[in-house]
Design a protein around this motif. Structure first.
Motif, PDB file in Angstrom:
ATOM      1  N   LEU A 172      40.344  53.390  10.524  1.00  0.00           N
ATOM      2  CA  LEU A 172      40.241  54.829  10.720  1.00  0.00           C
ATOM      3  C   LEU A 172      40.461  55.560   9.398  1.00  0.00           C
ATOM      4  O   LEU A 172      41.407  55.250   8.669  1.00  0.00           O
ATOM      5  N   PRO A 173      39.635  56.549   9.073  1.00  0.00           N
ATOM      6  CA  PRO A 173      39.892  57.359   7.872  1.00  0.00           C
ATOM      7  C   PRO A 173      41.207  58.130   8.026  1.00  0.00           C
ATOM      8  O   PRO A 173      41.630  58.446   9.142  1.00  0.00           O
ATOM      9  N   HIS A 174      41.826  58.451   6.904  1.00  0.00           N
ATOM     10  CA  HIS A 174      43.091  59.177   6.959  1.00  0.00           C
ATOM     11  C   HIS A 174      42.937  60.531   7.647  1.00  0.00           C
ATOM     12  O   HIS A 174      43.834  60.980   8.372  1.00  0.00           O
ATOM     13  N   ILE A 175      41.807  61.186   7.436  1.00  0.00           N
ATOM     14  CA  ILE A 175      41.609  62.498   8.048  1.00  0.00           C
ATOM     15  C   ILE A 175      41.537  62.371   9.563  1.00  0.00           C
ATOM     16  O   ILE A 175      42.001  63.253  10.297  1.00  0.00           O
ATOM     17  N   SER A 176      40.998  61.249  10.059  1.00  0.00           N
ATOM     18  CA  SER A 176      40.950  61.017  11.507  1.00  0.00           C
ATOM     19  C   SER A 176      42.352  60.811  12.068  1.00  0.00           C
ATOM     20  O   SER A 176      42.677  61.279  13.167  1.00  0.00           O
ATOM     21  N   VAL A 177      43.182  60.107  11.313  1.00  0.00           N
ATOM     22  CA  VAL A 177      44.566  59.893  11.737  1.00  0.00           C
ATOM     23  C   VAL A 177      45.304  61.225  11.829  1.00  0.00           C
ATOM     24  O   VAL A 177      46.084  61.463  12.759  1.00  0.00           O
ATOM     25  N   ALA A 178      45.052  62.125  10.881  1.00  0.00           N
ATOM     26  CA  ALA A 178      45.681  63.449  10.920  1.00  0.00           C
ATOM     27  C   ALA A 178      45.275  64.206  12.185  1.00  0.00           C
ATOM     28  O   ALA A 178      46.110  64.840  12.848  1.00  0.00           O
ATOM     29  N   PHE A 179      43.995  64.127  12.546  1.00  0.00           N
ATOM     30  CA  PHE A 179      43.541  64.796  13.766  1.00  0.00           C
ATOM     31  C   PHE A 179      44.142  64.145  15.007  1.00  0.00           C
ATOM     32  O   PHE A 179      44.456  64.833  15.998  1.00  0.00           O
ATOM     33  N   ILE A 180      44.304  62.814  14.997  1.00  0.00           N
ATOM     34  CA  ILE A 180      44.935  62.132  16.135  1.00  0.00           C
ATOM     35  C   ILE A 180      46.365  62.627  16.329  1.00  0.00           C
ATOM     36  O   ILE A 180      46.807  62.892  17.454  1.00  0.00           O
ATOM     37  N   VAL A 181      47.098  62.763  15.236  1.00  0.00           N
ATOM     38  CA  VAL A 181      48.465  63.289  15.317  1.00  0.00           C
ATOM     39  C   VAL A 181      48.457  64.704  15.877  1.00  0.00           C
ATOM     40  O   VAL A 181      49.302  65.067  16.716  1.00  0.00           O
ATOM     41  N   LEU A 182      47.506  65.521  15.439  1.00  0.00           N
ATOM     42  CA  LEU A 182      47.408  66.889  15.963  1.00  0.00           C
ATOM     43  C   LEU A 182      47.114  66.887  17.461  1.00  0.00           C
ATOM     44  O   LEU A 182      47.720  67.646  18.226  1.00  0.00           O
ATOM     45  N   VAL A 183      46.186  66.041  17.881  1.00  0.00           N
ATOM     46  CA  VAL A 183      45.795  66.002  19.286  1.00  0.00           C
ATOM     47  C   VAL A 183      46.949  65.543  20.173  1.00  0.00           C
ATOM     48  O   VAL A 183      47.143  66.057  21.283  1.00  0.00           O
ATOM     49  N   PHE A 184      47.764  64.611  19.689  1.00  0.00           N
ATOM     50  CA  PHE A 184      48.814  64.033  20.529  1.00  0.00           C
ATOM     51  C   PHE A 184      50.129  64.801  20.469  1.00  0.00           C
ATOM     52  O   PHE A 184      50.814  64.932  21.487  1.00  0.00           O
ATOM     53  N   TRP A 185      50.512  65.317  19.304  1.00  0.00           N
ATOM     54  CA  TRP A 185      51.893  65.714  19.112  1.00  0.00           C
ATOM     55  C   TRP A 185      52.141  67.204  18.924  1.00  0.00           C
ATOM     56  O   TRP A 185      53.278  67.602  18.710  1.00  0.00           O
ATOM     57  N   THR A 186      51.111  68.035  18.992  1.00  0.00           N
ATOM     58  CA  THR A 186      51.362  69.475  18.971  1.00  0.00           C
ATOM     59  C   THR A 186      51.897  69.916  20.332  1.00  0.00           C
ATOM     60  O   THR A 186      51.850  69.172  21.317  1.00  0.00           O
ATOM     61  N   GLN A 187      52.393  71.154  20.385  1.00  0.00           N
ATOM     62  CA  GLN A 187      52.930  71.666  21.646  1.00  0.00           C
ATOM     63  C   GLN A 187      51.834  71.911  22.679  1.00  0.00           C
ATOM     64  O   GLN A 187      52.132  72.110  23.855  1.00  0.00           O
ATOM     65  N   SER A 188      50.583  71.904  22.246  1.00  0.00           N
ATOM     66  CA  SER A 188      49.463  72.000  23.187  1.00  0.00           C
ATOM     67  C   SER A 188      48.710  70.673  23.277  1.00  0.00           C
ATOM     68  O   SER A 188      47.583  70.627  23.770  1.00  0.00           O
ATOM     69  N   GLY A 189      49.327  69.600  22.784  1.00  0.00           N
ATOM     70  CA  GLY A 189      48.673  68.303  22.735  1.00  0.00           C
ATOM     71  C   GLY A 189      48.834  67.491  24.006  1.00  0.00           C
ATOM     72  O   GLY A 189      49.409  67.941  25.011  1.00  0.00           O
ATOM     73  N   LEU A 190      48.343  66.261  23.928  1.00  0.00           N
ATOM     74  CA  LEU A 190      48.319  65.394  25.101  1.00  0.00           C
ATOM     75  C   LEU A 190      49.723  65.010  25.582  1.00  0.00           C
ATOM     76  O   LEU A 190      49.980  64.966  26.782  1.00  0.00           O
ATOM     77  N   VAL A 191      50.611  64.708  24.651  1.00  0.00           N
ATOM     78  CA  VAL A 191      51.960  64.290  25.045  1.00  0.00           C
ATOM     79  C   VAL A 191      52.703  65.438  25.717  1.00  0.00           C
ATOM     80  O   VAL A 191      53.377  65.258  26.745  1.00  0.00           O
ATOM     81  N   ALA A 192      52.578  66.650  25.155  1.00  0.00           N
ATOM     82  CA  ALA A 192      53.221  67.814  25.763  1.00  0.00           C
ATOM     83  C   ALA A 192      52.650  68.090  27.147  1.00  0.00           C
ATOM     84  O   ALA A 192      53.392  68.397  28.098  1.00  0.00           O
ATOM     85  N   SER A 193      51.330  67.964  27.294  1.00  0.00           N
ATOM     86  CA  SER A 193      50.700  68.188  28.595  1.00  0.00           C
ATOM     87  C   SER A 193      51.147  67.130  29.608  1.00  0.00           C
ATOM     88  O   SER A 193      51.371  67.437  30.789  1.00  0.00           O
ATOM     89  N   LEU A 194      51.267  65.878  29.148  1.00  0.00           N
ATOM     90  CA  LEU A 194      51.718  64.811  30.047  1.00  0.00           C
ATOM     91  C   LEU A 194      53.156  65.047  30.492  1.00  0.00           C
ATOM     92  O   LEU A 194      53.486  64.868  31.681  1.00  0.00           O
ATOM     93  N   CYS A 195      54.020  65.432  29.554  1.00  0.00           N
ATOM     94  CA  CYS A 195      55.408  65.723  29.917  1.00  0.00           C
ATOM     95  C   CYS A 195      55.489  66.873  30.919  1.00  0.00           C
ATOM     96  O   CYS A 195      56.307  66.849  31.853  1.00  0.00           O
ATOM     97  N   HIS A 196      54.631  67.864  30.746  1.00  0.00           N
ATOM     98  CA  HIS A 196      54.600  68.983  31.697  1.00  0.00           C
ATOM     99  C   HIS A 196      54.105  68.523  33.063  1.00  0.00           C
ATOM    100  O   HIS A 196      54.660  68.908  34.115  1.00  0.00           O
ATOM    101  N   ALA A 197      53.075  67.679  33.079  1.00  0.00           N
ATOM    102  CA  ALA A 197      52.539  67.185  34.344  1.00  0.00           C
ATOM    103  C   ALA A 197      53.560  66.322  35.088  1.00  0.00           C
ATOM    104  O   ALA A 197      53.597  66.321  36.324  1.00  0.00           O
TER     105      ALA A 197
END
Length: 250
Positions: A69-94
């Motif tokens: 994976l390119p480094h820029i893709s890894v940065a986007f993965i971190v954004l998608v998973f770990w922001t307050q509107s990301g997947l992990v936050a949504s899963l914890c809310h669900a």
């Protein structure tokens, strides 16, 4: 500030700027933390993969996903998973763990560089596993069997048998990952804090986003980063050589 600023003036302006030193300390912290995390996790995972039955070792190739994976893709993965509107936050809310996604801890852009460390570590762990696993596969497995037959625990086998073989490659991996995180721009561009920011972002802003008169400052910062990298390699190599010699004497 004139366009014909003397280089001595540029270095003086950089080295007397408190913002530069704050960014330098933040960059050192992020680089060191991510490299240490990558090396420790990578060496342990490599040992675990090496101890797997041969039939299961093929499945462990999944660790190479982070390498391609390119480094820029890894940065986007971190954004998608770990922001307050990301997947992990949504899963914890669900799951009812938090009332709203906004209650999820602000792991990114919170001033602690955690997002940068997560991204660099995600990339670095795979690289660490690759090199450590190659070293372990060159080691005679009978050393482990003999230690176990003599009553050594699994922890003792790793610390007394495997770790001494891994240390040289772990030092090399640490230097490579530290220096990359210290000077990289791609992940920092997306995940860096605004203040203090990574040094690479400071150089970019001075060179491309400010007045042309400030470009000597950007060049001076780059030269300072280069010499800091050389100094780090020299000090780290000298320290590890001295520690290794003391261990051999014991």
């Amino acid at each position: 500030m004139p366009l014909d600023m003397a280089w001595s003036e540029a270095y003086h302006a950089v080295l007397t700027d408190s913002g530069f030193w704050a960014s330098a300390m933040f960059t050192l912290y992020v680089a060191a933390a991510s490299a240490i995390l990558s090396v420790v996790a990578g060496s342990l995972l490599a040992y675990g993969i090496w101890r797997l039955p041969r039939a299961l070792q093929g499945a462990a190739i999944v660790y190479k996903l982070a390498l391609i994976l390119p480094h820029i893709s890894v940065a986007f993965i971190v954004l998608v998973f770990w922001t307050q509107s990301g997947l992990v936050a949504s899963l914890c809310h669900a799951l009812g763990l938090i009332d709203t996604p906004a209650d999820f801890p602000a792991l990114l852009f919170g001033g602690n560089g955690l997002g940068l460390i997560l991204a660099y570590a995600f990339k670095g762990v795979g690289f660490s596993i690759l090199l450590c696993l190659a070293m372990l596969r060159s080691m005679d497995p009978r050393l482990v069997l003999t230690a176990r037959m003599l009553g050594a625990s699994r922890t003792a086998v790793f610390l007394k048998v495997a770790l001494p073989h891994l240390l040289p490659v772990m030092h090399t991996v640490f230097i490579i990952l530290f220096l990359y995180a210290f000077g990289a721009f791609d992940i920092a561009f997306l995940l860096s804090e605004s203040s203090p920011g990574m040094l690479s972002i400071g150089v970019y802003n001075l060179y491309f986003q400010r007045d042309l008169a400030l470009r000597p400052l950007a060049m001076a910062m780059l030269v300072c980063m280069f010499f800091a990298s050389c100094l780090f390699i020299w000090l780290y190599t000298k320290l590890t050589t001295r520690l290794d010699s003391k261990v051999r004497k014991l």
